[in-house]
Write a protein that holds these residues in place. Structure first.
Motif, PDB file in Angstrom:
ATOM      1  N   LEU A 192       0.850  -1.195   0.000  1.00  0.00           N
ATOM      2  CA  LEU A 192       0.000   0.000   0.000  1.00  0.00           C
ATOM      3  C   LEU A 192       0.879   1.236   0.000  1.00  0.00           C
ATOM      4  N   LEU A 193       0.791   2.021  -1.061  1.00  0.00           N
ATOM      5  CA  LEU A 193       1.602   3.223  -1.183  1.00  0.00           C
ATOM      6  C   LEU A 193       0.682   4.438  -1.166  1.00  0.00           C
ATOM      7  N   THR A 194       0.852   5.299  -0.168  1.00  0.00           N
ATOM      8  CA  THR A 194      -0.005   6.459  -0.009  1.00  0.00           C
ATOM      9  C   THR A 194       0.790   7.622   0.567  1.00  0.00           C
ATOM     10  N   ASP A 195       0.220   8.823   0.469  1.00  0.00           N
ATOM     11  CA  ASP A 195       0.884   9.988   1.055  1.00  0.00           C
ATOM     12  C   ASP A 195      -0.011  10.698   2.066  1.00  0.00           C
ATOM     13  N   GLY A 196      -1.132  10.072   2.435  1.00  0.00           N
ATOM     14  CA  GLY A 196      -2.046  10.783   3.309  1.00  0.00           C
ATOM     15  C   GLY A 196      -2.777   9.918   4.304  1.00  0.00           C
ATOM     16  N   ASP A 197      -3.684  10.544   5.021  1.00  0.00           N
ATOM     17  CA  ASP A 197      -4.522   9.878   6.011  1.00  0.00           C
ATOM     18  C   ASP A 197      -5.788   9.382   5.320  1.00  0.00           C
TER      19      ASP A 197
ATOM     20  N   VAL B 220       0.391  -6.979   4.789  1.00  0.00           N
ATOM     21  CA  VAL B 220       0.292  -5.646   4.195  1.00  0.00           C
ATOM     22  C   VAL B 220       1.536  -4.849   4.562  1.00  0.00           C
ATOM     23  N   PHE B 221       2.263  -4.421   3.529  1.00  0.00           N
ATOM     24  CA  PHE B 221       3.404  -3.531   3.711  1.00  0.00           C
ATOM     25  C   PHE B 221       2.946  -2.136   3.318  1.00  0.00           C
ATOM     26  N   THR B 222       3.137  -1.176   4.208  1.00  0.00           N
ATOM     27  CA  THR B 222       2.695   0.186   3.922  1.00  0.00           C
ATOM     28  C   THR B 222       3.901   1.085   3.670  1.00  0.00           C
ATOM     29  N   ILE B 223       3.738   1.983   2.703  1.00  0.00           N
ATOM     30  CA  ILE B 223       4.785   2.964   2.405  1.00  0.00           C
ATOM     31  C   ILE B 223       4.146   4.342   2.426  1.00  0.00           C
ATOM     32  N   LEU B 224       4.558   5.169   3.377  1.00  0.00           N
ATOM     33  CA  LEU B 224       4.124   6.561   3.428  1.00  0.00           C
ATOM     34  C   LEU B 224       5.140   7.362   2.631  1.00  0.00           C
TER      35      LEU B 224
ATOM     36  N   ALA C  11       0.105  -2.439   9.061  1.00  0.00           N
ATOM     37  CA  ALA C  11       1.217  -3.327   8.729  1.00  0.00           C
ATOM     38  C   ALA C  11       1.479  -4.327   9.849  1.00  0.00           C
ATOM     39  N   GLN C  12       1.571  -3.836  11.061  1.00  0.00           N
ATOM     40  CA  GLN C  12       1.917  -4.705  12.184  1.00  0.00           C
ATOM     41  C   GLN C  12       0.831  -5.731  12.475  1.00  0.00           C
ATOM     42  N   ALA C  13      -0.429  -5.361  12.255  1.00  0.00           N
ATOM     43  CA  ALA C  13      -1.531  -6.298  12.504  1.00  0.00           C
ATOM     44  C   ALA C  13      -1.505  -7.473  11.540  1.00  0.00           C
TER      45      ALA C  13
END
Length: 221
Positions: free
Chosen positions: A114-119, A141-145, A178-180
């Motif tokens: 998941l690649l995002t720049d916001g809330d 799920v790997f998240t990238i802010l 991610a951690q969940a």
């Protein structure tokens, strides 16, 4: 036909195309920088099925899981602003759409990047609920802010961004998602860091065996 066993994973990349992705702290802007890095990531894969979800105020599948990287790269290139309502960031819906692509997968390892720049500020599925769904399915799920969260045309001479927040961000939410699910949250403030984050994700993944037959995957999209 005898099957040929391939080591691979099923990966769905969920890419934010909201209006804030037009910011230019990554050049030429956040979206185009992300597209370039994702394209390079696709080119380095050989036996992973990869899909693409795009999201803003809503979310939809740009490309289903496929081994046809040429078609996937073409659909990635077609991603642009205005493709979807960019006046919102529906992280929960993005995860839900990606999970629908992975739900019936028999791959040992199933992953969302998941690649995002916001809330998250739009959509009808809470991100935390989507994370619970991913956890129940065994999907990491790997998240990238991506990007700097402060305003201004760019860094000062010391390489530091100064100013007020550009857009609402919520790193804690991405960490929780991610951690969940057993994934890892990442922050990428420039293109080099973004490339490193994708490489770190690849190194973290366990590969699973997929059997590739002539009729194994029939593209119906």
């Amino acid at each position: 036909v005898d099957p040929t066993e391939l080591e691979g994973i099923d990966i769905v990349v969920a890419l934010d195309v909201s209006n804030s992705m037009q910011d230019r702290d990554l050049l030429p802007n956040r979206l185009e920088a992300a597209k370039r890095v994702i394209d390079g990531f696709i080119q380095r894969r050989k036996s992973d099925r990869i899909g693409l979800v795009v999201f803003g105020k809503e979310a939809f599948t740009q490309c289903p899981l496929t081994l046809d990287y040429r078609a996937l790269r073409g659909m990635l290139a077609d991603v642009r602003f205005g493709l979807i309502d960019g006046q919102g960031t529906a992280i929960g819906n993005a995860l839900g759409t990606a999970l629908n692509r992975l739900r019936k997968s028999d791959a040992k390892s199933r992953v969302i990047i998941l690649l995002t720049d916001g809330d998250s500020n739009a959509g009808n599925l809470a991100p935390t609920q989507a994370a619970k769904y991913a956890q129940s399915l065994g999907v990491k799920v790997f998240t990238i802010l991506v990007g700097s969260d402060v305003a201004g045309p760019g860094p000062d001479r010391m390489g530091i961004y100064r100013g007020a927040p550009r857009h609402p961000v919520n790193p804690k939410l991405l960490e929780e998602i991610a951690q969940a699910t057993g994934g890892t949250p990442y922050l990428a403030t420039d293109t080099a860091a973004l490339e490193q984050r994708f490489q770190a994700i690849l190194e973290d993944l366990d590969t699973s065996r997929l059997k590739d037959q002539t009729v194994s995957y029939v593209e119906l999209y």
